[in-house]
Design an enzyme around this catalytic site. Structure first.
Site, mmCIF file in Angstrom:
data_model
loop_
_atom_site.group_PDB
_atom_site.id
_atom_site.type_symbol
_atom_site.label_atom_id
_atom_site.label_comp_id
_atom_site.label_asym_id
_atom_site.label_seq_id
_atom_site.Cartn_x
_atom_site.Cartn_y
_atom_site.Cartn_z
ATOM 1 N N GLN A 71 -8.279 3.430 0.054
ATOM 2 C CA GLN A 71 -7.419 3.874 -1.037
ATOM 3 C C GLN A 71 -7.900 3.424 -2.412
ATOM 4 O O GLN A 71 -7.187 3.606 -3.399
ATOM 5 C CB GLN A 71 -5.980 3.388 -0.819
ATOM 6 C CG GLN A 71 -5.312 3.984 0.405
ATOM 7 C CD GLN A 71 -3.829 3.639 0.487
ATOM 8 O OE1 GLN A 71 -3.158 3.459 -0.506
ATOM 9 N NE2 GLN A 71 -3.316 3.551 1.704
ATOM 10 N N ASP B 285 -4.172 -1.564 -0.086
ATOM 11 C CA ASP B 285 -3.252 -0.557 0.452
ATOM 12 C C ASP B 285 -2.221 -0.219 -0.635
ATOM 13 O O ASP B 285 -1.927 -1.043 -1.499
ATOM 14 C CB ASP B 285 -2.549 -1.103 1.692
ATOM 15 C CG ASP B 285 -1.945 -0.018 2.558
ATOM 16 O OD1 ASP B 285 -2.236 1.165 2.315
ATOM 17 O OD2 ASP B 285 -1.183 -0.355 3.485
ATOM 18 N N HIS B 286 -1.696 1.009 -0.577
ATOM 19 C CA HIS B 286 -0.697 1.448 -1.560
ATOM 20 C C HIS B 286 -1.172 1.161 -2.989
ATOM 21 O O HIS B 286 -0.428 0.616 -3.808
ATOM 22 C CB HIS B 286 0.647 0.759 -1.313
ATOM 23 C CG HIS B 286 1.232 1.052 0.034
ATOM 24 N ND1 HIS B 286 2.445 0.553 0.437
ATOM 25 C CD2 HIS B 286 0.770 1.781 1.089
ATOM 26 C CE1 HIS B 286 2.709 0.971 1.675
ATOM 27 N NE2 HIS B 286 1.704 1.716 2.087
ATOM 28 N N ARG C 265 7.338 1.997 -3.905
ATOM 29 C CA ARG C 265 6.427 1.641 -2.819
ATOM 30 C C ARG C 265 4.987 1.739 -3.292
ATOM 31 O O ARG C 265 4.152 0.969 -2.912
ATOM 32 C CB ARG C 265 6.662 2.588 -1.640
ATOM 33 C CG ARG C 265 5.810 2.305 -0.394
ATOM 34 C CD ARG C 265 6.280 3.197 0.754
ATOM 35 N NE ARG C 265 5.614 2.904 1.982
ATOM 36 C CZ ARG C 265 4.535 3.561 2.438
ATOM 37 N NH1 ARG C 265 3.988 4.520 1.713
ATOM 38 N NH2 ARG C 265 4.002 3.254 3.591
#
Length: 211
Positions: A58, A126-127, A211
């Site tokens: 990501q 992540d994210h 999120r």
């Protein structure tokens, strides 16, 4: 009918339609911005960003937005891009994110004159997010994810999505608590004077708890 416009792009992430009738594409793992002629699929590299750090699924070259006045003769031939880089001087990776502004040279069809508008933004494994948008108010909007806190390999990381930056952190350009936020920035990277005061502090944060 559908047809393949171009192949061989390295994980294309953001695609924008340019005023030059080309597709502008960020290649997340290719570490570049590419222009694609949709008529024949011809690809030209507008810029390769050498300081991009990418080793997860990501991170890399992510969000991009073209200034609405690009190639309109106003001098605002700017392209803004968000990407991850290694901010650490040592062997350990210190993954961070930044927004960089490039100027487009029509004669060479390349992007140059880089200016970093804001650096040291949170970026994990992540994210990550880093979606960019140009608002009707002529401000930049940037999403920053919660970095996958409390999830899988980041299970023990603190989720800061609802933690607001303090005045001292803002004064020190400490953006740790920008995780899980939407940021609103002036086009030079500074804090707009009409941004909301959250917890009595005015920062780049426009909304939080994401999120």
């Amino acid at each position: 009918a559908f047809r393949v416009v171009a192949v061989g792009l390295e994980n294309p992430w953001e695609i924008s339609w340019g005023p030059d009738q080309h597709l502008w594409v960020t290649e997340r793992t290719g570490k570049r911005i590419t222009r694609v002629n949709p008529a024949d699929g011809t690809k030209t590299t507008a810029v390769t960003i050498d300081d991009v750090f990418q080793n997860y699924t990501q991170d890399g070259v992510l969000g991009m937005v073209l200034h609405p006045e690009l190639l309109k003769g106003t001098g605002n031939d700017y392209v803004y891009v968000a990407y991850t880089y290694d901010a650490g001087p040592g062997p350990e990776v210190n993954r961070k994110a930044k927004i960089r502004r490039y100027t487009y040279d029509f004669a060479t069809q390349t992007l140059g004159r880089p200016v970093d508008l804001i650096s040291n933004l949170p970026a994990g494994t992540d994210h990550v997010a880093l979606q960019l948008a140009f608002g009707p108010d002529r401000k930049l909007y940037l999403s920053i994810g919660d970095q996958g806190a409390n999830w899988l390999q980041n299970y023990c990381n603190v989720n800061r999505a609802q933690q607001l930056p303090t005045a001292a952190e803002v004064a020190a350009s400490d953006w740790l608590n920008y995780q899980g936020k939407i940021l609103r920035l002036n086009l030079d990277g500074s804090i707009p004077t009409d941004n909301p005061r959250l917890g009595s502090v005015q920062s780049h944060v426009f909304s939080y708890g994401h999120r």
